[in-house]
Structure formats: C-alpha cells, structure tokens
Scaffold this active site. Structure first.
Site, PDB file in Angstrom:
ATOM      1  N   ALA A 145       0.836  -1.317   0.110  1.00  0.00           N
ATOM      2  CA  ALA A 145      -0.124   0.020  -0.025  1.00  0.00           C
ATOM      3  C   ALA A 145       0.765   1.246   0.024  1.00  0.00           C
ATOM      4  O   ALA A 145       0.605   2.103  -0.820  1.00  0.00           O
ATOM      5  CB  ALA A 145      -1.023   0.204   1.189  1.00  0.00           C
ATOM      6  N   ASP A 162      -3.517  -4.495   6.321  1.00  0.00           N
ATOM      7  CA  ASP A 162      -3.896  -3.778   5.393  1.00  0.00           C
ATOM      8  C   ASP A 162      -5.175  -2.705   5.922  1.00  0.00           C
ATOM      9  O   ASP A 162      -5.402  -1.632   5.283  1.00  0.00           O
ATOM     10  CB  ASP A 162      -4.579  -4.549   4.324  1.00  0.00           C
ATOM     11  CG  ASP A 162      -3.567  -5.481   3.560  1.00  0.00           C
ATOM     12  OD1 ASP A 162      -3.246  -6.574   4.330  1.00  0.00           O
ATOM     13  OD2 ASP A 162      -2.993  -5.021   2.432  1.00  0.00           O
TER      14      ASP A 162
END
Lengths: 342, 342
Positions: free
Chosen positions: B49, B237
């Site tokens: 990410a 996440d």
C-alpha cells in the site's frame, strides 16, 4: 475408486498407481521383481502408511516366487536378503517393518517346502491388503454417523484411498456418508510443502465424484469463520497418550476449529495407536529445505542461500480433539484411552 | 536497504525495483511516462500500500512535467485525464486513490502556472515518499522496545522495505533493534498463494544481512511449540474497531501465538486505521482460483477442473492481538481505540 495397490492373481504381479504422476496422469506400474517394489516405495510411487505395508507384503510374496525352487536353506537365506533389502526402502516407514516382519515370521516358522511357503505368503499378502480395506470401511461406517446431510468436511493432506490400499481413513466417513445418500462435500488443504491435498485428495475426490475444492493451508481459519466448514476430519501417523501426530499444519487447523466451535475428528486405525508414548517420546522428522524452497522440485521460490525450516509432522494435543474414529467406533480422547490403554 | 521506489531529481524520472523478478534478479525500472508507472502498478512491479501511494504520487508528478507547457485549462484537463488513468491501475488499492486525490487537490487549488504547479507536485511526490519513511522509522523506534536481544521474530507476508518506500512496517522494529545492536533473527512464513514471504521478505532480509529462515505457512504452530519463535510482528491492510485485516493466514498465526503465550504485534501506520468500520463492514476480496492451483503461474498442482478457494485477507479479532505499533507508540487494542477513535 481405484485401489492404490493390488495383487494380480493370474499373473503373480503387483499393480499400483504411480502417484508421482498424479493428478495429471493416471498410470499403473506392474512389478514382478521385489526390488522394483522396494524402489517404488523409495521414490514414492506409493506412499501412505497402510499402502506401504501392503506393498512391502506383496514384495515379499514376489521374492518367495523368485526363490521357491531353491533348497529350503538357500530359500531362507535369500528371503532374509530380500527382507533386509525391503527394510532399506524407506527407513522411517514403520508399516514397512511391520509388514516385512509379519511375512518373515511365517516363513521362519513354517515346516513347508519353499513352494508351499510361497503359496502361503501370497495369500498372506492379499490378506494384509484386505484387512486394510476392512478397517477403513469400519472407520467409514462409524465416522459417517457424525456427518449430517449437507456437511462440508475440511481435511488436511491425503488420508484417502491413495494413502491406503483403498477407501482411505479420513475420507472413509465421507465415502460412507455419501453411500448413505447424504450430500457431503470436501475442502482439501493443499498441504505444503508436498501438496498432497491439492494433488492427491483433490484427484481422488474428483475421480469418485465427491464434490471438492482446494484451499491454501493458511485459509482454513477464515473459511471456518465464514461458516464454510462444518466438520474437520484428518488422518494420523501416530496417536500417543496425549497427542495426535499428523502432517505439519494439523495443529493450526485444530486451533481454528476449536476457536470456531467446529468438531475436529481424527480417523485412526487401531494399528496407529501408540499409547505407551507421550509427546516427549516422539521426535519430529526434519526434511530437506529444498522441499519448501523449490516447489515440487520445479520452481525455485526463495533466494539462493536462504534456509527453509521443514518439519514434517505436527503435534495436536488431545484438548483440541473432539473425537477419534477407529474401526470400533467414535471416542473422545478420554474414552479412547480407557478403551485401548492397558 | 534499497528503496523500492525513488524520484531521480537530475533526470525527472521514477526509479523502482521490478519486484516480479525477485528474489532471483534485482533489476530497476525507470519511467518518464506516467502511463508506464500506472502499468507497473497493474502488473505488480511494485506492490504494498505505501509503495503504491508513492508510485501514484510520482506518476502524477511525471504527468505535470508532460503537460506543463500547455495553457492552464488544457493542463487541468490533461491532469484530470491522468488522474483517471491512474485510478484504474489497481482499483482495490486505497492508497492509490488517496495519493492521486492528494495531488489533484493541490493542482486544482493552486493559482500558479502549470509550470509552477509542476514544481510543487514534484516536491509533494517526494514528500509523500519521505513521509512514509519517517512513519516507518517511528514504528521501528517504538517497536524495537518490545524486542529483546536474541529474539526470533516470525512475520507473515511482506510488510518490509519492499512493501513501503523503504524500511517497512512489520520489519521496521527488527531493523531498529538491530541498529541498537540487539541480535534479532527472522522467520518468514512463505505466504501462499503468492509467496511474498519466501520471495520478498527472505530477499530483503538476506540483502540487509538480517538472519532469516523461511517456513511453509502451516508450520508456524509447531515452531512456536518447539520454542523457536519469541515474538510475532505482522503488517496490516486495515484495522477496524474490532479486528486486524491482513494477508490470509494471519488469523492462524495469531491463534498459535495465543496458544503458546507468544506476543502477537501488528505494525500499523495511523493512515491504515479505519476505526469507523467493524468486521461486518469489510468484504474479503476473493481472487482467482488459478493463483492457488498454478503456483506462480508456472506449476499446475491441482487436477484440471477442481476449483480453489482464494480469499486474500484474514480477520484477526483484537482478543488475539497483544499490541498495535503505530508511529506514536505501542498500544493494546483498547488503548489504541481510546487514543485514535473520536
């Protein structure tokens, strides 16, 4: 369902599935020489404790046929040679030793001629195979009682027909329940590093039209959380007085089952009970790093020079086990100890 | 430690590691066209990410350089086009949208000429990357306090330098502790199906001389039982108000840690907190069956026609989490909620 191994009476041959080619090719190997059977165990054309036991018994039968025209003394000498050769095929497989010793005991105690002994050993080898199928069918009958119509069963590794002579241990309750017209489906953990679940369990379920899906080992917890698993049934390599020893990964599956209130069963022939042992008596086999780093010997995954830890078996304590399914019934670990421990 | 991505000032280029070739080849890609950067995100030359956020920011900077000689109206039109193009690169990556929107807000609110805006955006893209490194170093500083000299840390997937611009999240405490001269070693779960642990975590540890071994995902429980793991640190996440969402398999590791009284930590930049969500708000991405059945696109494992379940993320409830490490400190889940939840 195909037998993983059988004795071909008309031709005095051993016929087995070459499991190294599964799931991509179904090929049968036929052997008339016991040394070829030993080699098939070494290179894992055949694997799974009960299947190896049957293979070793049949190999000994082939040896008696090879030497049956010798004098009794020469015959006994050659059979001892054959026994030693067989024992070296896969030194960690206890069923190999059990089977060879069972045959040698008959040979050494017989008063018959080599030719008569040979006939007896051929029958005994066929009996070893038949006994395994009978045990598995009994496990199936008892295990089917814990399965409800519509259940999805998670299993780990391959304790199916291919690991035995036929019918399997962990998959026996699934087969028996389906024979009773219950709708049952299977989720097979892929079972790294050797992927027996993805390759063998998936293959034999598909072959026998048992609905099956495969998942990576690390997803069983989520699948349980999402309500996609009703029961877990695994096989075992050894049951001590306090734990179940089975393929690496079994302990994590059992933890997830416990955390999600899903019953966790172990299918275990009586012959696999080793109740004089405790956890501390069992050393966990460490296998080659390359089984993890180079998948199926084909794809190198890790960087050169990085070692992989590769323990073959897992320890699952009895507190995580709902029931143990033997050929005599389904027992809690406590009941099982009471029944079988002298 | 190599940055996974950087802006090359002298040449106005983006330079990144091609992670699809790791661990076997260290190759750098250089891009001057934002479309190429979009493609590099799509084909996963770069992943993780924070790294994707930096890549998208730098892609927007490349776009401003391409269009800086246009009229302001034309420039704005082209930049909107570029933004839309970037957003399509990997629609599930929230940092991609965050980065593109951050850049577009500056562009739309600026009174400067396209050329002046371009200078501003180039600086902003470099700032996004620098911010990530700063956050990771803070996570490292706080996380190092929970690591003792001699510890072996198990991690899952890759939340290392390669998943960020540099330094990593889950591996940051390991790096910081080693900088403090503590002896720390790492065990990396291989992390099926895409094997980021075996490939990427092993690679970057080896590159930076951090002692590392790899294991199949299903062996973490046994390793803990055998006393070979002291702490677990994973990335994440998303953290909701009741659970940690991270790579599939994380939940099983957390269960095993709990069962063996081993602390389980989650390294989590503040930007990954999503505390208005609960478990029920998050849908778990299901990915293609082929990722499991054909390993790294190279070795077909399962029989043709057998489907694989392939959920990408796991749900780890707070009751299994010892601490959450942010750039502000180490918190129990309760403390974390108190600190960050409005």
């Amino acid at each position: 369902m195909i037998p993983s191994i059988e004795w071909v009476d008309e031709e005095n041959k051993v016929k087995m599935i070459d499991q190294t080619l599964l799931p991509h090719e179904l090929k049968f190997l036929e052997f008339e020489d016991y040394r070829e059977v030993a080699n098939s165990i070494t290179v894992m054309n055949i694997r799974g404790a009960p299947a190896i036991g049957a293979a070793a018994s049949m190999a000994m039968a082939l040896a008696t046929l090879e030497y049956k025209d010798l004098s009794k003394d020469e015959f006994l000498e050659k059979m001892n040679e054959a026994a030693n050769h067989m024992r070296k095929a896969r030194p960690t497989a206890s069923n190999l030793f059990w089977a060879v010793n069972r045959m040698m005991k008959i040979i050494e105690n017989s008063n018959g001629s080599p030719s008569e002994i040979s006939e007896e050993i051929v029958e005994e080898a066929k009996l070893v195979a038949q006994e395994d199928v009978n045990v598995n069918k009994s496990i199936g009958k008892h295990g089917a009682e814990i399965l409800a119509d519509g259940d999805t069963v998670l299993t780990h590794c391959n304790a199916g027909s291919l690991a035995t002579v036929q019918y399997g241990t962990a998959l026996a309750p699934v087969r028996a329940a389906i024979e009773q017209r219950k709708k049952i489906s299977v989720v097979a953990d892929e079972t790294r590093p050797r992927l027996q679940g993805a390759r063998l369990t998936a293959y034999e379920c598909q072959y026998d039209k048992i609905p099956v899906k495969v998942c990576a080992d690390n997803s069983s917890g989520l699948l349980m959380k999402l309500g996609k698993i009703d029961k877990v049934i695994v096989g075992t390599d050894r049951v001590s007085s306090d734990a179940v020893f089975n393929k690496i990964g079994t302990y994590l599956v059992a933890l997830a089952a416990k955390d999600n209130n899903i019953p966790f069963y172990v299918a275990c022939p009586r012959s696999t009970l080793s109740l004089k042992d405790t956890i501390d008596d069992v050393e966990i086999e460490q296998r080659d790093s390359g089984e993890v780093s180079k998948i199926l010997g084909k794809v190198q995954v890790t960087p050169e020079g990085v070692e992989c830890l590769n323990y073959a078996f897992d320890i699952t304590p009895f507190r995580l086990v709902t029931g143990i399914i033997t050929e005599d019934g389904v027992f809690t670990p406590e009941e099982m100890l009471k029944k079988y421990k002298e």
